[in-house]
Scaffold this motif. Structure first.
Motif, PDB file in Angstrom:
ATOM      1  N   SER B 297      36.342  35.048  46.062  1.00  0.00           N
ATOM      2  CA  SER B 297      35.264  34.902  45.070  1.00  0.00           C
ATOM      3  C   SER B 297      34.255  36.047  45.181  1.00  0.00           C
ATOM      4  CB  SER B 297      34.567  33.552  45.224  1.00  0.00           C
ATOM      5  OG  SER B 297      34.085  33.404  46.529  1.00  0.00           O
ATOM      6  N   ASP B 298      34.319  36.846  46.255  1.00  0.00           N
ATOM      7  CA  ASP B 298      33.467  38.038  46.357  1.00  0.00           C
ATOM      8  C   ASP B 298      33.765  39.061  45.266  1.00  0.00           C
ATOM      9  OD1 ASP B 298      32.480  36.903  48.609  1.00  0.00           O
ATOM     10  OD2 ASP B 298      33.407  38.306  50.020  1.00  0.00           O
ATOM     11  N   TYR B 299      35.008  39.118  44.803  1.00  0.00           N
ATOM     12  CA  TYR B 299      35.362  40.176  43.838  1.00  0.00           C
ATOM     13  C   TYR B 299      36.103  39.645  42.621  1.00  0.00           C
ATOM     14  CZ  TYR B 299      39.333  39.730  47.016  1.00  0.00           C
ATOM     15  OH  TYR B 299      40.329  39.226  47.811  1.00  0.00           O
ATOM     16  N   PHE B 300      36.714  38.472  42.735  1.00  0.00           N
ATOM     17  CA  PHE B 300      37.466  37.943  41.599  1.00  0.00           C
ATOM     18  C   PHE B 300      36.533  37.130  40.707  1.00  0.00           C
ATOM     19  CE2 PHE B 300      39.700  34.445  39.546  1.00  0.00           C
ATOM     20  CZ  PHE B 300      40.689  35.120  38.865  1.00  0.00           C
ATOM     21  N   LEU B 301      36.427  37.520  39.430  1.00  0.00           N
ATOM     22  CA  LEU B 301      35.500  36.829  38.542  1.00  0.00           C
ATOM     23  C   LEU B 301      36.189  35.909  37.550  1.00  0.00           C
ATOM     24  CD1 LEU B 301      33.038  39.740  37.626  1.00  0.00           C
ATOM     25  CD2 LEU B 301      32.874  38.082  39.503  1.00  0.00           C
ATOM     26  N   PHE B 302      37.274  36.383  36.925  1.00  0.00           N
ATOM     27  CA  PHE B 302      37.753  35.691  35.733  1.00  0.00           C
ATOM     28  C   PHE B 302      39.154  36.150  35.383  1.00  0.00           C
ATOM     29  CE2 PHE B 302      37.667  35.989  30.892  1.00  0.00           C
ATOM     30  CZ  PHE B 302      37.952  34.649  30.681  1.00  0.00           C
ATOM     31  N   SER B 303      39.992  35.197  34.972  1.00  0.00           N
ATOM     32  CA  SER B 303      41.238  35.559  34.326  1.00  0.00           C
ATOM     33  C   SER B 303      41.396  34.746  33.060  1.00  0.00           C
ATOM     34  CB  SER B 303      42.451  35.303  35.233  1.00  0.00           C
ATOM     35  OG  SER B 303      43.647  35.585  34.513  1.00  0.00           O
ATOM     36  N   ALA B 304      41.760  35.429  31.978  1.00  0.00           N
ATOM     37  CA  ALA B 304      42.061  34.725  30.728  1.00  0.00           C
ATOM     38  C   ALA B 304      43.565  34.719  30.566  1.00  0.00           C
ATOM     39  CB  ALA B 304      41.405  35.443  29.550  1.00  0.00           C
ATOM     40  N   VAL B 305      44.169  33.517  30.678  1.00  0.00           N
ATOM     41  CA  VAL B 305      45.604  33.402  30.484  1.00  0.00           C
ATOM     42  C   VAL B 305      45.814  33.095  29.012  1.00  0.00           C
ATOM     43  CG1 VAL B 305      47.714  32.266  31.214  1.00  0.00           C
ATOM     44  CG2 VAL B 305      45.816  32.507  32.828  1.00  0.00           C
TER      45      VAL B 305
END
Lengths: 413, 413
Positions: B297-305
């Motif tokens: 969660s330090d660097y991963f913000l969002f994924s739109a599948v």
């Protein structure tokens, strides 16, 4: 008849790799009515391999050997097989053209080391490998019929199904009994409780065998019937399925061995419904599971993997007030996420997960394993909190994902 | 010295259960400098078990046996051990009071079958089981020192660490050698080509052993060093790593055994960068992989599948014109998806996948295995088309996901 399995390779011998091939081969052989007496594993050593093959030849009628058929120097199984049978290696033209075709179809050039893979022991029958470069082969050594297949699991599985099992069935047909297996997939009870609910099975159905298999987070109930009269075995199994169904009820989500995502996908398709989701703690795993099912684009529209609060607000329309008042891990947030995903994709159903997969991030109020699941549908939205803590982040993600899908299954059912 | 492992039990023999114990025991023994020559597995049959123990006693100096120490009728290992050593079973008072204490401390009553667990072969040394009811024991049979531990993984692991490894180290200390393994993880070359590029290794480093391990879609290059002089083994391995690095270059993405997602996560963290993504054909797998890493969660913000074109337009702002003119599977669409994901989450980097994972949906122009990968960053956006076809939908999703992460790794590096 006696069958054995030999897994080869230093990776397995030294424990760098868990040998899952032997379990697959054993269960396939057992399902085909062939009893497996032993599994053996040895490393990439020509003398040790040759000796192991010789021992097996002296004990078993059939054997399946995995690994060591690749192009590199430590792939020694083929040479060991030739030594154990006291024959030489000869070029197999079909094997060579198969290996060449594999490279040509991918626009690649074949390296010289791949030619080695087409050298088979004299007298061997090649087994085609439609999904890789290493052909397999069968070979008689003494009274034992050996089948050599690669160690790469999907290649081994394909060749077991296409060639090895049919060959074993035709060769040892008269010695086999019909074995039928019925698999009921369940979710929501621990293995021990499932076993207790099914106590008395063996006395109710003395002709059948019951096995529980933990396929985390599912528990599969397996019913095995053996006999020479196929119809009678089928009738007995059908009665046993009814008996189990009475005791486990709607914990059973499939009677055909489907995964949870396949069962949910079928329900969505049958209902002409579509699905969107908002994933926080499951991090895309629900979408990954759903889209592993071929044809899932018929009902799967969209997943928003929203780790940050900004993404929850921006993409899903979760209100800042809700996040502040109840926190990201709350029934209220899960509800707004599910509604937001459903609306963003104009889907029939929206599901949402927000929770703490660990190992960090837990609090006394919301320990690791806490997950809130929201389900929005044509009749409104609901959310529920669970605490489902397992020893690893991946296991928690998995049980969160399957719990969400199970909730949707019940809403659809 | 030679060590062997014997896993017992019908569940493992029949393939209902994958034997992960043997890998754990083997890697612990190897790390302690004890070479494991074989693993064997047999079922719950007294004669077969006794014979297997006798064979091992004739070959090995030490052996670890798991399973069959429980209270039920099919737990036969202790009796087989007594028969193999030609001794009788005698009540071990310490074992009995340990089993009793286990039940008392949990407020449970001990069943009569548990008394059986305190009967050990005459001459055996009890091994305490602090986390379960079944005590283990060690026993000399011929020239071989056997260690018997339960089959329940966490009990076995605890007793290996507490008792078995210390006993082996003290008994065989002088015969042990240092074993060190170095793992280089690579992506982008087939196993055969990797092997060819490393041809000559054995003659350049006669003291070391090279192994390739396919961990789809990665290929791990493993270097094994063995010797009595730990520093010398370390120096030799360091030189060998340099030799391999020269030949494989930037196909190596980790020298510490990391997965691609861990390597990329470290690079993002080191750069103080964040990541968003838009996934079509990978269906959430990239997000799932990234979020398997604790602390992501330090660097991963969002994924739109985004499976549907509507979601590509609505959530990511892909233009209808682009979708119509070039199609959803195109470099143009991948570029707009990557830019859209980056902007939606205000991330440093955006990556996008759009392609055909199969088995259906391929066309002559865009066959199954086609994937367009977009990467948007501070310096703009680029996209590239690949054709990477493997035999299953899951494998295609996996290779697409790792190819996208590898592209980001190169952009970050």
């Amino acid at each position: 008849m006696i069958a054995e399995i030999l897994a080869t390779g230093d990776e397995i011998r030294s424990g760098a790799l868990v040998d899952s091939n032997s379990a697959h081969i054993a269960s396939e052989l057992e399902a085909a009515g062939v009893a497996v007496a032993r599994h053996l594993c040895v490393g990439d050593d020509l003398n040790v391999l040759t000796a192991a093959l010789g021992e097996i030849a002296g004990r078993a009628h059939a054997a399946v050997v995995t690994g060591g058929l690749g192009p590199t120097e430590d792939d020694l199984t083929t040479e060991a097989a030739a030594r154990a049978a006291c024959v030489s290696l000869v070029l197999n033209e079909t094997a060579l053209s198969d290996v060449e075709a594999f490279f040509t179809s991918r626009g690649l050039e074949m390296g010289p080391s791949n030619r080695k893979q087409a050298m088979l022991p004299e007298g061997a029958t090649m087994i085609a490998n439609p999904v890789g470069t290493a052909p397999g082969f069968s070979l008689e050594v003494g009274d034992c019929l050996f089948f050599f297949v690669p160690g790469v699991p999907f290649e081994m599985k394909r060749m077991m199904a296409d060639a090895v099992l049919p060959a074993i069935k035709s060769r040892f047909g008269k010695d086999r009994e019909t074995v039928r297996v019925k698999t009921l997939s369940t979710f929501g009870l621990p293995e021990s409780v499932t076993g207790e609910k099914l106590a008395g099975f063996e006395s109710a159905f003395p002709g059948l065998k019951l096995g529980l298999r933990a396929k985390f987070p599912e528990i599969q109930v397996k019913l095995y019937g053996t006999g020479r009269d196929e119809a009678a075995v089928g009738d007995l199994l059908a009665a046993a399925v009814g008996w189990v169904r009475e005791r486990l009820g709607d914990k059973i989500f499939s009677e055909t061995g489907q995964s949870m995502e396949e069962a949910v996908g079928d329900l969505l398709r049958r209902n002409g419904a579509t699905l969107a989701m908002a994933e926080s703690c499951t991090g895309g795993l629900i979408a990954h599971k759903m889209t592993n099912v071929s044809g899932s684009s018929d009902y799967f529209l969209f997943s928003a993997v929203t780790y940050s609060n900004e993404a929850k607000m921006g993409v899903l329309g979760v209100s800042e007030k809700t996040l502040k008042q109840y926190g990201a891990v709350s029934e209220e947030t899960a509800r707004e996420m599910a509604v937001g995903a459903r609306q963003a994709a104009d889907a029939t159903w929206g599901i949402a997960t927000t929770g703490i997969a660990g190992p960090d991030g837990g609090t006394p109020d919301k320990p690791v394993g806490t997950v809130c699941i929201g389900i929005a549908g044509p009749d409104g939205v609901k959310a529920k909190r669970f605490v489902l803590s397992f020893p690893s982040r991946r296991m928690n993600k998995t049980v969160f994902a399957v719990t969400a899908l199970d909730g949707l299954r019940r809403a659809l059912g």
